[in-house]
Design an enzyme around this catalytic site. Structure first.
Site, mmCIF file in Angstrom:
data_model
loop_
_atom_site.group_PDB
_atom_site.id
_atom_site.type_symbol
_atom_site.label_atom_id
_atom_site.label_comp_id
_atom_site.label_asym_id
_atom_site.label_seq_id
_atom_site.Cartn_x
_atom_site.Cartn_y
_atom_site.Cartn_z
ATOM 1 N N ASP A 145 -6.853 4.285 -4.588
ATOM 2 C CA ASP A 145 -7.554 4.123 -3.310
ATOM 3 C C ASP A 145 -8.185 5.500 -3.050
ATOM 4 O OD1 ASP A 145 -7.763 2.071 -0.913
ATOM 5 O OD2 ASP A 145 -7.404 3.996 0.047
ATOM 6 N N LYS A 179 0.866 -1.185 0.000
ATOM 7 C CA LYS A 179 0.000 0.000 0.000
ATOM 8 C C LYS A 179 0.897 1.228 0.000
ATOM 9 C CE LYS A 179 -4.407 0.891 0.094
ATOM 10 N NZ LYS A 179 -5.520 0.070 -0.386
HETATM 11 P P1 NDP Z 1 -12.816 7.828 -3.073
HETATM 12 O O1 NDP Z 1 -11.745 8.820 -2.830
HETATM 13 O O2 NDP Z 1 -13.342 7.640 -4.448
HETATM 14 O O3 NDP Z 1 -14.075 8.138 -2.127
HETATM 15 C C1 NDP Z 1 -13.926 8.215 -0.758
HETATM 16 C C2 NDP Z 1 -15.268 8.568 -0.154
HETATM 17 O O4 NDP Z 1 -15.203 8.415 1.267
HETATM 18 C C3 NDP Z 1 -15.662 10.026 -0.384
HETATM 19 O O5 NDP Z 1 -17.066 10.132 -0.420
HETATM 20 C C4 NDP Z 1 -15.087 10.715 0.833
HETATM 21 O O6 NDP Z 1 -15.719 11.950 1.158
HETATM 22 C C5 NDP Z 1 -15.341 9.697 1.906
HETATM 23 N N1 NDP Z 1 -14.332 9.790 2.973
HETATM 24 C C6 NDP Z 1 -12.994 9.636 2.831
HETATM 25 N N2 NDP Z 1 -12.362 9.794 4.006
HETATM 26 C C7 NDP Z 1 -13.328 10.042 4.898
HETATM 27 C C8 NDP Z 1 -13.310 10.289 6.291
HETATM 28 N N3 NDP Z 1 -12.175 10.320 6.987
HETATM 29 N N4 NDP Z 1 -14.513 10.499 6.900
HETATM 30 C C9 NDP Z 1 -15.670 10.481 6.188
HETATM 31 N N5 NDP Z 1 -15.732 10.263 4.876
HETATM 32 C C10 NDP Z 1 -14.592 10.046 4.245
HETATM 33 O O7 NDP Z 1 -12.251 6.454 -2.481
HETATM 34 P P2 NDP Z 1 -12.728 4.965 -2.804
HETATM 35 O O8 NDP Z 1 -14.182 4.932 -3.053
HETATM 36 O O9 NDP Z 1 -11.804 4.388 -3.791
HETATM 37 O O10 NDP Z 1 -12.412 4.236 -1.415
HETATM 38 C C11 NDP Z 1 -13.378 4.123 -0.375
HETATM 39 C C12 NDP Z 1 -12.956 3.026 0.591
HETATM 40 O O11 NDP Z 1 -12.887 1.774 -0.113
HETATM 41 C C13 NDP Z 1 -11.580 3.192 1.235
HETATM 42 O O12 NDP Z 1 -11.632 2.680 2.538
HETATM 43 C C14 NDP Z 1 -10.668 2.331 0.385
HETATM 44 O O13 NDP Z 1 -9.528 1.908 1.098
HETATM 45 C C15 NDP Z 1 -11.606 1.170 0.079
HETATM 46 N N6 NDP Z 1 -11.281 0.370 -1.099
HETATM 47 C C16 NDP Z 1 -11.128 0.945 -2.317
HETATM 48 C C17 NDP Z 1 -10.893 0.161 -3.431
HETATM 49 C C18 NDP Z 1 -10.805 0.734 -4.804
HETATM 50 O O14 NDP Z 1 -10.713 -0.050 -5.755
HETATM 51 N N7 NDP Z 1 -10.868 2.033 -4.995
HETATM 52 C C19 NDP Z 1 -10.751 -1.297 -3.310
HETATM 53 C C20 NDP Z 1 -11.003 -1.804 -1.991
HETATM 54 C C21 NDP Z 1 -11.234 -0.979 -0.934
HETATM 55 P P3 NDP Z 1 -15.003 13.338 0.770
HETATM 56 O O15 NDP Z 1 -15.100 13.422 -0.700
HETATM 57 O O16 NDP Z 1 -15.788 14.359 1.507
HETATM 58 O O17 NDP Z 1 -13.590 13.220 1.263
HETATM 59 O O1 2IT Z 2 -7.862 -1.583 -0.983
HETATM 60 C C1 2IT Z 2 -7.770 -2.053 -2.136
HETATM 61 O O2 2IT Z 2 -7.896 -3.263 -2.362
HETATM 62 C C2 2IT Z 2 -7.528 -1.132 -3.240
HETATM 63 N N1 2IT Z 2 -7.448 0.068 -3.026
HETATM 64 C C3 2IT Z 2 -7.345 -1.657 -4.638
HETATM 65 C C4 2IT Z 2 -5.937 -2.122 -4.868
HETATM 66 C C5 2IT Z 2 -5.589 -2.542 -6.264
HETATM 67 O O3 2IT Z 2 -4.407 -2.851 -6.453
HETATM 68 O O4 2IT Z 2 -6.445 -2.566 -7.154
#
Ligand code: NDP
Ligand code: 2IT
Length: 444
Positions: free
Chosen positions: A165, A125
């Site tokens: 992420d 990460k």
């Molecule tokens: P994005 O940046 O696209 O979206 C994040 C969302 O979460 C936004 O709506 C943001 O609001 C909100 N957010 C972020 N931090 C906080 C916080 N501290 N408190 C409240 N709201 C918060 O990220 P992703 O959708 O990619 O990721 C979301 C989650 O999913 C994370 O935990 C990530 O680790 C996990 N994840 C992501 C993957 C991926 O493929 N992208 C794969 C697996 C897991 P705002 O815009 O106001 O900051």
């Molecule tokens: O938390 C996760 O699994 C991710 N942010 C996606 C990682 C990836 O390599 O696609």
């Protein structure tokens, strides 16, 4: 004192200022108690002592120039946690809260998640405390170019393959890959995933995490005699994962009645209009409050309180420790039947215990959100084969992967006397493959 208690003590002493990392380790070690009773090689070969120590942690300076011409400095990270079963693989997070503890918890969990996918990827990460919010495209580009100028010497398609992420999506991956390609004078697309479709990205990668979560929840619900049809769903976040979880939940016949961002949340008992929400968040990058300006039946509330909304299924898709023990109690009191973890570690360890004690089904993050990284591995496979698959082909493969992850987590939970505890099941199933490889290597 048992071996595990002693190890937990050592990890605490060594990483005392890293609460998120300790939380993630504590959960896994607890799950592995019954495994150690059966398999003595794990202790003999010190598998867990090795597993809790990242193979490598890289921290670096990221200087960049803003629109005013001023120099700014952020800190960059890449934690290369475990390469027992494949190159380090995991996302990059750009968020002001990023620190070493958060990078390490994410890298540690990624190791088990990636193993669960059944694909040959290790755990890693990275990211930065850079805050993309309020920055112009030029500033984000300047930052990404500088970040990659250092990161490129540490990654490679057989070494370490980053992706997105929080705060890192298609725009950032484009800037990062452009700089990588320029420095190396070589087109090596399988060094980064989540790329745009014109330069080596995979169909379905954008949707994959959200879709995968719902495929997993659907399997879990069906196994327990429930269906998603007409269920009320509340989703936290409105980013990449939240949006496509919303879309797939609706396709399964559920009603998504609330979503949030870090400022507040909107509720519409008639259901969220996915396409309007997608345009607002993914395309226009606006705040969720503006959704209520467009949709008269939607109500915006500033601050926390999302989990007070009565729902059948809660799907946290924002950040870690989003549901604490008090919020878990409210979900239970409101008759919630399942929590699907979209975000990484969205539920505190105390909240998890309370939910399980009250027979709430939990789809654990390592298993439920593994569809994103699994599809990243499919993107790598297409890149190295110089091919691209159809949407249907990738989506069907993703469905099969999520079904397998559910089956393996279920079977491991049953084998180790905790039927229905998918947290334990996922931790054990993910661990077994990594442990086996680490034992084969002897010491390293
Ligand atoms: P994005 O940046 O696209 O979206 C994040 C969302 O979460 C936004 O709506 C943001 O609001 C909100 N957010 C972020 N931090 C906080 C916080 N501290 N408190 C409240 N709201 C918060 O990220 P992703 O959708 O990619 O990721 C979301 C989650 O999913 C994370 O935990 C990530 O680790 C996990 N994840 C992501 C993957 C991926 O493929 N992208 C794969 C697996 C897991 P705002 O815009 O106001 O900051
Ligand atoms: O938390 C996760 O699994 C991710 N942010 C996606 C990682 C990836 O390599 O696609």
């Amino acid at each position: 004192m048992s071996y595990l208690e002693e190890l937990a003590g050592k990890v605490k002493a060594k990483n005392s200022n890293e609460p998120e990392f300790l939380q993630a380790v504590e959960e896994v070690l607890e799950s592995l108690v019954p495994v150690l009773e059966k398999n003595h090689d794990i202790i003999k070969y010190k598998v867990l002592d090795r597993l809790v120590e990242p193979e490598r942690q890289i921290m670096f300076r990221v200087p960049w120039i803003d629109e005013k011409g001023d120099i700014n400095v952020n800190r960059g990270y890449r934690v290369q946690f475990n390469s027992a079963i494949g190159p380090y693989k995991g996302g990059l997070r750009f968020h002001p809260t990023v620190n070493l503890s958060i990078m390490k918890f994410l890298g540690f969990e990624q190791t088990f998640k990636n193993s669960l996918t059944g694909l040959p990827i290790g755990g890693g990460k990275g990211g930065s405390d850079f805050d993309p919010k309020g920055k112009t495209d030029l500033e984000v580009m300047n930052f990404c170019i500088s970040f990659m100028t250092e990161l490129q010497r540490h990654i490679g398609h057989y070494v370490d393959v980053p992706a997105g992420d929080i705060g890192v999506g298609a725009r950032e991956i484009g800037y990062l890959y452009g700089q990588y390609k320029r420095i190396l004078n070589s087109f090596e697309p399988d060094v980064l995933t989540g790329k745009g479709l014109t330069y080596g990205g995979s169909l379905v990668r954008k949707e994959a995490t959200g879709y995968g979560i719902l495929y997993f929840i659907n399997e879990m619900m069906n196994h327990h005699g429930h269906s998603l049809e007409n269920k009320k769903v509340v989703i936290s976040g409105s980013g990449n994962v939240a949006l496509y979880a919303c879309k797939k939940a609706q396709e399964f016949g559920a009603k998504v009645i609330a979503m949030s961002d870090s400022t507040g949340f909107i509720v519409d008992e008639n259901g969220i209009d996915f396409e309007k929400m997608r345009l607002l968040k993914e395309v226009q990058r606006k705040r969720i409050s503006e959704y209520a300006d467009m949709i008269p039946t939607a109500v915006y509330t500033e601050g926390r309180g999302l989990w007070n909304i009565k729902c059948d299924i809660a799907i946290p898709c924002a950040s870690q420790n989003d549901i604490d023990v008090h919020e878990a109690q409210v979900l239970i009191d409101n008759g919630c039947i399942a929590v699907g973890e979209g975000a990484n570690m969205p539920t505190t360890n105390e909240a998890v215990k309370l939910l399980l004690d009250n027979n709430i089904l939990i789809a654990p993050a390592k298993a439920a959100n593994a569809g994103g990284v699994a599809t990243s591995a499919l993107e790598m496979a297409q890149n190295s084969a110089r091919m691209s698959w159809s949407f249907e082909q990738v989506d069907n493969t993703l469905k099969d992967i999520m079904k397998n992850i559910f089956k393996n987590s279920k079977n491991a939970a049953e084998e180790f006397n905790s039927p229905g505890n998918y947290i334990k099941g996922a931790n054990i199933a993910g661990f077994m493959k990594v442990a086996d490889a680490m034992i084969s290597y002897g010491m390293n």
